[in-house]
Design a protein around this motif. Structure first.
Motif, PDB file in Angstrom:
ATOM      1  N   ASP A   1       0.851  -1.176   0.000  1.00 53.84           N
ATOM      2  CA  ASP A   1       0.000   0.000   0.000  1.00 53.84           C
ATOM      3  C   ASP A   1       0.899   1.242   0.000  1.00 53.84           C
ATOM      4  N   GLY A   2       1.080   1.823  -1.170  1.00 53.79           N
ATOM      5  CA  GLY A   2       1.857   3.072  -1.297  1.00 53.79           C
ATOM      6  C   GLY A   2       3.271   2.972  -0.756  1.00 53.79           C
ATOM      7  N   GLY A   3       3.967   1.917  -1.123  1.00 55.36           N
ATOM      8  CA  GLY A   3       5.366   1.781  -0.705  1.00 55.36           C
ATOM      9  C   GLY A   3       5.529   1.242   0.701  1.00 55.36           C
ATOM     10  N   LEU A   4       4.436   1.095   1.412  1.00 52.04           N
ATOM     11  CA  LEU A   4       4.513   0.511   2.757  1.00 52.04           C
ATOM     12  C   LEU A   4       3.842  -0.849   2.750  1.00 52.04           C
ATOM     13  N   LEU A   5       4.283  -1.659   3.710  1.00 52.81           N
ATOM     14  CA  LEU A   5       3.745  -3.003   3.802  1.00 52.81           C
ATOM     15  C   LEU A   5       2.810  -3.063   5.001  1.00 52.81           C
ATOM     16  N   PRO A   6       1.511  -3.249   4.749  1.00 52.68           N
ATOM     17  CA  PRO A   6       0.596  -3.336   5.889  1.00 52.68           C
ATOM     18  C   PRO A   6       0.610  -4.751   6.484  1.00 52.68           C
ATOM     19  N   ILE A   7       0.522  -4.822   7.789  1.00 53.86           N
ATOM     20  CA  ILE A   7       0.434  -6.124   8.463  1.00 53.86           C
ATOM     21  C   ILE A   7      -0.803  -6.121   9.343  1.00 53.86           C
ATOM     22  N   GLU A   8      -1.677  -7.106   9.107  1.00 55.45           N
ATOM     23  CA  GLU A   8      -2.906  -7.217   9.899  1.00 55.45           C
ATOM     24  C   GLU A   8      -2.595  -7.961  11.190  1.00 55.45           C
ATOM     25  N   THR A   9      -2.831  -7.299  12.320  1.00 56.03           N
ATOM     26  CA  THR A   9      -2.587  -7.978  13.598  1.00 56.03           C
ATOM     27  C   THR A   9      -3.872  -7.950  14.412  1.00 56.03           C
ATOM     28  N   GLY A  10      -3.858  -8.622  15.508  1.00 63.65           N
ATOM     29  CA  GLY A  10      -5.000  -8.632  16.417  1.00 63.65           C
ATOM     30  C   GLY A  10      -5.322  -7.235  16.947  1.00 63.65           C
ATOM     31  N   GLN A  11      -4.333  -6.360  16.936  1.00 61.64           N
ATOM     32  CA  GLN A  11      -4.543  -5.005  17.464  1.00 61.64           C
ATOM     33  C   GLN A  11      -4.889  -3.998  16.364  1.00 61.64           C
ATOM     34  N   GLY A  12      -4.878  -4.441  15.119  1.00 60.73           N
ATOM     35  CA  GLY A  12      -5.191  -3.528  14.028  1.00 60.73           C
ATOM     36  C   GLY A  12      -4.185  -3.660  12.909  1.00 60.73           C
ATOM     37  N   ARG A  13      -4.249  -2.723  11.958  1.00 53.30           N
ATOM     38  CA  ARG A  13      -3.372  -2.789  10.802  1.00 53.30           C
ATOM     39  C   ARG A  13      -2.200  -1.841  11.029  1.00 53.30           C
ATOM     40  N   PHE A  14      -0.993  -2.379  10.913  1.00 53.41           N
ATOM     41  CA  PHE A  14       0.212  -1.564  11.099  1.00 53.41           C
ATOM     42  C   PHE A  14       1.044  -1.605   9.841  1.00 53.41           C
ATOM     43  N   TYR A  15       1.834  -0.524   9.642  1.00 55.00           N
ATOM     44  CA  TYR A  15       2.642  -0.414   8.417  1.00 55.00           C
ATOM     45  C   TYR A  15       4.126  -0.503   8.761  1.00 55.00           C
ATOM     46  N   VAL A  16       4.822  -1.283   7.927  1.00 53.72           N
ATOM     47  CA  VAL A  16       6.278  -1.321   8.058  1.00 53.72           C
ATOM     48  C   VAL A  16       6.869  -0.988   6.692  1.00 53.72           C
ATOM     49  N   ASN A  17       8.149  -0.620   6.650  1.00 54.72           N
ATOM     50  CA  ASN A  17       8.784  -0.326   5.367  1.00 54.72           C
ATOM     51  C   ASN A  17       8.804  -1.569   4.490  1.00 54.72           C
ATOM     52  N   ALA A  18       8.558  -1.370   3.185  1.00 54.96           N
ATOM     53  CA  ALA A  18       8.453  -2.497   2.267  1.00 54.96           C
ATOM     54  C   ALA A  18       9.731  -3.318   2.224  1.00 54.96           C
ATOM     55  N   SER A  19      10.880  -2.662   2.453  1.00 53.10           N
ATOM     56  CA  SER A  19      12.154  -3.371   2.376  1.00 53.10           C
ATOM     57  C   SER A  19      12.247  -4.477   3.423  1.00 53.10           C
ATOM     58  N   GLY A  20      11.422  -4.379   4.468  1.00 53.18           N
ATOM     59  CA  GLY A  20      11.499  -5.369   5.548  1.00 53.18           C
ATOM     60  C   GLY A  20      10.778  -6.667   5.253  1.00 53.18           C
ATOM     61  N   ALA A  21      10.100  -6.769   4.093  1.00 57.82           N
ATOM     62  CA  ALA A  21       9.265  -7.948   3.820  1.00 57.82           C
ATOM     63  C   ALA A  21      10.087  -9.226   3.737  1.00 57.82           C
ATOM     64  N   GLY A  22      11.310  -9.092   3.279  1.00 54.63           N
ATOM     65  CA  GLY A  22      12.212 -10.253   3.233  1.00 54.63           C
ATOM     66  C   GLY A  22      11.681 -11.369   2.339  1.00 54.63           C
ATOM     67  N   GLY A  23      11.055 -11.001   1.199  1.00 52.44           N
ATOM     68  CA  GLY A  23      10.623 -11.995   0.223  1.00 52.44           C
ATOM     69  C   GLY A  23       9.417 -12.802   0.661  1.00 52.44           C
ATOM     70  N   LYS A  24       8.753 -12.374   1.716  1.00 56.45           N
ATOM     71  CA  LYS A  24       7.586 -13.138   2.180  1.00 56.45           C
ATOM     72  C   LYS A  24       6.374 -12.805   1.321  1.00 56.45           C
ATOM     73  N   GLN A  25       5.515 -13.771   1.127  1.00 56.09           N
ATOM     74  CA  GLN A  25       4.332 -13.611   0.295  1.00 56.09           C
ATOM     75  C   GLN A  25       3.188 -12.988   1.073  1.00 56.09           C
TER      76      GLN A  25
END
Lengths: 279, 363
Positions: free
Chosen positions: B250-274
Motif C-alpha cells: 500500500d503506497g510503498g509501505l507493507l501493511p500487516i494485519e494484527t489482532g490489534q489492528g493494521r500496522f505499516y512497516v517499510n516495504a524493504s522489511g518484507a524479506g521476500g515473504k508472500q
C-alpha cells in the motif's frame, strides 16, 4: 552471660557430674597418687618426688617411651598412606549410592569387639597358622609374624584403618571440585593435582584422621600384647607390669601422666597444624 | 574477516537423555571478545567447558587452530578459564596462586616469581602478593584470578560469569578492566554470562543461546536492533513484539494485519515473504512515541492505559496495556515525558513510524 535455668541444668548437670566424678577427680587423684610412696607392698599417702626421679632415671622407661612413640607415629603414617587411595576412590570415583555402601562397609568392622578381631588374627599369624600354611604350600616360610612389631602393626591397622578411611572420606568429600578442575586447567596433571591441590584442601580431615590413629595406637594395650608379644613392652603394657611388680601404683601413675601429657601435646600441635592458614 | 581460532563443527553434548548443546556450529575469531549469553540451562557453560576440555563433546568436532581437540586432556591444552567462584587455591597465597600455571610448565622459581609479580603489578595488586586469598576483597580476588589465568600468555581466555558475585559499581569497573585488557593483549576472550548489560558493554560479538541452540550471532547493535526471531526479541526485552499477516502493498509501505489492528512497516522489511504469510515484527521500546491526544498523521497508533513505570537511571520505561490486553513498553527520557500525565490508569496513545518497525527474518 546467659541465664542459667533449671530446665537447662536438668540436662547438663548429669553430664557435668559424671565428668567431675569420673574424669576430673580421677585425674587429680592420679597426679596425687604419683607422689605417694610404697612401703612393704602398701601404698602410703605422701608428697615425695621419688617415683618421678626413679622412673625418669631408668633407661628402660625412656626406651619404652620412644618405642611407643615411634610405633604410634609409624602406624599413623602407615595407616594414613594405606587408607588414602581407598578414601580417594570412595570420595571421588564412586557414585553416590556406591559411596553410601562403602561407608556402611567401613562401619561393619566396629560390630565386632576389637579384642575378638585381634584374637582371630592370631589364627592367621601364628607359626603354624593359616598364612604360614599357605606359604608352606608355595615352599616358603615359616615366617615368624606373631609376637613381632609386624604383629603389633597388624593390630594397629585392625584398630584404625576403617576409622581413618571414614574420616579421610569425609575430609575429601568437602574438597571443592572446581579447585581440582582449576588445577587441571592450569596444566596440572592428575597425580600432581592430588598432591598439590587435593591433599592441601583436605588437610584438616587428613590430619584429624592421622591424629585419631595416633591417639588410639599410642594407648593401645591389646594389639602390642596379643599380637606383638609385649616384649619389649609399650607404655600401656609397662603400666600393668609396674602395678604387678610390688604394688607400684604410684610409679604406674607417673607413666600414665606422661602418656596423657604426650597425647595433649601431640593433639594440640596436630590441630594447630591442621588449621594453619597455609600449606 | 578475521581468522578463526576455534571452530565448533556440529558439536553435540548430551548428559544422559538431556541435550545440553545441540549440533552447534560456531566460529570464534582470533582476537575477538565473544560473549555467549542465555538464561540458565541454555548450554552456554557447557559450551565453555567443552572448549576448556572439562567436558567432552558427545558428537562433532572442536578445532583449535585447525587441530581437533575433542580428546585432548584439559591439562594438555592452553585454554585457561576464570570460574564463577574464581576457584582460587585457599591454601596458597596470592603470589603462589598466580605462579601456579608457570610452575606447572616447569619454569624456574626466579623467572616465575618475576612474571607473576609483573602481572600482579599490572592488575594493581602487587602489594597483596604475600596475603592470603581470604584477606582480599571480591574485586581483588577477581584480579588475582585474571592474573593467574593470563600469566601464561595464552591465546584465549575463557570466563564463566566471573562478575556475577560483585556489586553493581564494582561490576562496571571490572567490565572496563576486562575490555581494556582484552584490547591490549589482543587475545580472544570467550565470556559466558546471563547479563545483558555485561554482554552489550564488552562483547565484539554476542551469541544468544536457548535450549542448547544458537538463536543469533552478531554485533551488539545488530542483535539489539535486528533480532533474528521471537525468542531473541523477547529475551532482550527491549522491543515490543507484534504478530500478524502480510497484506497487499500500500503506497510503498507493507501493511500487516494484527489482532490489534493494521500496522505499516517499510516495504524493504518484507524479506521476500508472500502476501498472507504470517509474520512478526518488533518496535524498539525507545522508538515508541507517547501522546495524550490521538496523533493525526501517525500510521501506527495504539490506545491504552498506563499500568506502571520503571526508572532506570536517565530513562523511564512506561508500561501500557491496550484494551485487548497486550502490554506495550515505551522507554523515554525524563524530559520527553515531562509534559505528559503518566499516572497509573491514564489513557494514552502510543505511535511509531513505519521505519521504526523491524520484521523478524527468522519467524
Amino acid at each position: 552471660m546467659k541465664k542459667v535455668t533449671i530446665f537447662g541444668l536438668s540436662f547438663s548437670l548429669p553430664l557435668l557430674l559424671w565428668q567431675l566424678l569420673f574424669f576430673a577427680f580421677p585425674l587429680f587423684f592420679l597426679v596425687a597418687l604419683s607422689f605417694w610412696v610404697v612401703e612393704n607392698y602398701r601404698m602410703v599417702p605422701d608428697f615425695d618426688g621419688v617415683n618421678w626421679t626413679k622412673m625418669f632415671g631408668r633407661d628402660v622407661f625412656w626406651d619404652t617411651y620412644l618405642r611407643t612413640l615411634a610405633l604410634a607415629a609409624g602406624a599413623s603414617v602407615l595407616v594414613s598412606i594405606l587408607a588414602f587411595p581407598c578414601s580417594y576412590g570412595i570420595a571421588f570415583k564412586l557414585s553416590a549410592n556406591l559411596r553410601r555402601l562403602a561407608i556402611f562397609l567401613m562401619i561393619i568392622p566396629f560390630f565386632t569387639s576389637y579384642l575378638v578381631r585381634v584374637y582371630s588374627w592370631q589364627i592367621f599369624l601364628s607359626d603354624n597358622g593359616i598364612f604360614n600354611a599357605a606359604f608352606g604350600l608355595l615352599g616358603m616360610g615359616p615366617y615368624t609374624m606373631l609376637n613381632t612389631d609386624f604383629g603389633t602393626m597388624v593390630g594397629y591397622l585392625t584398630l584404625c584403618l576403617p576409622l581413618v578411611v571414614l574420616l579421610q572420606v569425609f575430609g575429601l568429600m568437602f574438597v571443592d571440585r572446581t579447585l581440582i578442575e582449576a588445577a587441571h586447567n592450569l596444566r596440572c596433571g592428575r597425580l600432581r593435582t592430588v598432591f598439590l591441590v587435593v591433599i592441601p584442601s583436605a588437610r584438616v580431615g587428613l590430619v584429624i584422621a592421622a591424629l585419631f590413629c595416633f591417639i588410639l595406637t599410642f594407648g593401645d594395650f591389646v594389639g602390642p600384647l596379643y599380637l606383638g608379644g609385649g616384649k619389649p613392652p609399650t607404655l600401656s603394657i609397662m603400666i600393668t607390669d609396674t602395678t604387678k611388680a610390688g604394688q607400684q601404683w604410684p610409679r604406674a601413675a607417673v607413666i600414665a601422666i606422661v602418656m596423657i601429657a604426650t597425647l595433649l601435646v601431640v593433639a594440640f600441635s596436630a590441630i594447630g597444624y591442621a588449621y594453619r592458614k597455609r600449606a | 574477516m578475521a581468522e578463526s581460532l576455534v571452530v565448533f563443527d556440529n558439536v553435540e553434548k548430551r548428559f544422559g537423555d538431556t541435550i545440553a548443546v545441540d549440533r552447534m556450529n560456531l566460529d570464534i575469531r582470533k582476537g575477538e571478545f565473544l560473549v555467549i549469553m542465555g538464561s540458565s540451562g541454555c548450554g552456554k557453560t557447557t559450551t565453555l567447558r567443552m572448549l576448556a576440555g572439562l567436558d567432552a563433546p558427545t558428537q562433532g568436532e572442536i578445532r583449535l587452530d585447525g587441530r581437533r581437540i575433542n580428546d585432548l586432556a584439559t591439562w594438555r591444552r592452553d585454554t585457561p578459564m576464570v570460574w564463577q567462584s574464581l576457584a582460587l587455591f585457599p591454601f596458597l597465597d596470592v603470589l603462589q596462586n598466580v605462579e601456579f600455571g608457570l610452575k606447572m610448565r616447569g619454569m624456574d622459581r626466579a623467572r616465575r616469581r618475576g612474571k607473576a609479580m609483573e602481572w600482579l603489578d599490572r592488575m594493581g595488586i602487587a602489594e597483596f602478593a604475600r596475603r592470603d586469598i581470604s584477606q582480599l576483597s571480591g574485586g581483588q580476588r577477581q584480579r588475582v584470578a585474571l592474573a593467574r589465568s593470563l600469566v601464561t600468555e595464552p591465546e584465549i581466555l575463557l570466563l564463566d560469569e566471573p562478575l556475577s558475585s560483585l556489586d553493581a559499581h564494582l561490576k562496571v569497573r571490572m567490565q572496563a578492566i576486562l575490555s581494556n585488557l582484552q584490547k591490549e593483549l589482543g587475545i580472544t576472550f570467550v565470556y559466558v554470562t546471563h547479563s545483558q548489560s555485561e554482554a552489550f558493554a564488552m562483547g565484539d560479538r554476542i551469541v544468544i543461546m536457548s535450549r542448547g541452540r544458537i538463536e543469533q550471532i552478531g554485533a551488539p547493535v545488530e542483535i539489539y536492533r535486528t533480532p533474528h526471531n521471537h525468542f531473541v526479541a523477547e529475551f532482550l526485552g527491549s522491543s515490543n513484539i507484534f504478530q500478524g499477516r502480510m497484506a497487499p502493498m500500500d503506497g510503498g509501505l507493507l501493511p500487516i494485519e494484527t489482532g490489534q489492528g493494521r500496522f505499516y512497516v517499510n516495504a524493504s522489511g518484507a524479506g521476500g515473504k508472500q502476501e498472507g504469510a504470517s509474520t512478526t515484527f518488533v518496535v524498539g521500546n525507545d522508538r515508541m512515541v507517547l501522546s495524550e491526544e490521538q496523533p493525526a498523521d501517525a500510521r501506527n497508533v495504539l490506545e491504552g492505559r498506563v499500568i506502571g513505570e520503571e526508572f532506570v537511571g536517565a530513562t523511564v520505561t512506561i508500561h501500557i496495556e491496550t484494551d485487548d490486553g497486550q502490554e506495550i513498553r515505551a522507554q523515554k527520557s525524563h524530559d520527553e515525558i515531562a509534559h505528559l500525565n503518566t499516572d497509573v490508569s491514564t489513557r494514552i496513545f502510543v505511535s511509531w513510524l513505519p521505519e521504526s518497525a523491524y520484521v523478524l527474518p527468522g519467524e
